[in-house]
Design an enzyme around this catalytic site. Sequence first.
Site, PDB file in Angstrom:
ATOM      1  CG  ASP A 112      33.394  35.945  20.093  1.00 57.62           C
ATOM      2  OD1 ASP A 112      34.198  36.591  20.778  1.00 57.62           O
ATOM      3  OD2 ASP A 112      32.326  35.498  20.538  1.00 57.62           O
ATOM      4  CG  ASP A 134      36.381  35.558  24.576  1.00 52.41           C
ATOM      5  OD1 ASP A 134      35.839  36.283  25.436  1.00 52.41           O
ATOM      6  OD2 ASP A 134      35.876  35.332  23.459  1.00 52.41           O
TER       7      ASP A 134
END
Length: 152
Positions: free
Chosen positions: A109, A122
């Site tokens: 991430d 995401d």
Amino acid sequence: MLFYVIAILVIVMDQLSKYLIRAYIDINETFTLWGIQFTHIENSGMAGGLFPGYARLFGVVAVFFVIGVLYFRRTGEMKGVLIDCSFGFLVGGAIGNGIDRFLFGQVTDFIIRSGGILNLADHAIEVGVLLLIIYGVVSWVKSKVRFSCRST
């Protein structure tokens, strides 16, 4: 065809961005590019870091999700550009994060948002959910209009 194009583009862009982050940015290193703040983290759980250490289990869930979407597409109950786009983003995002979960046991991430630190997969999932909601609302409105036209 649109479904596959979107899914493949999401997967390629997601995996390329994660590769670049892993290759050039140290974990917990923060930088700003074009006014967007980035921090490289590795998440072995699910969204928000919940259930750390279960990445591969969530990878299996992603596989079942993709199978479910492919099944719904095959039955032909849901058709149209909007649902193809929605499913393309959802499947592309699920596969993008699934690849990380199976290969690395964690997801890379890096995009900082008010809700946490996310990646392109995401964001694709978020777009897919939004399009799915819009599809549902449009379908509901169309069914009401058809019903009211028949009853008059």
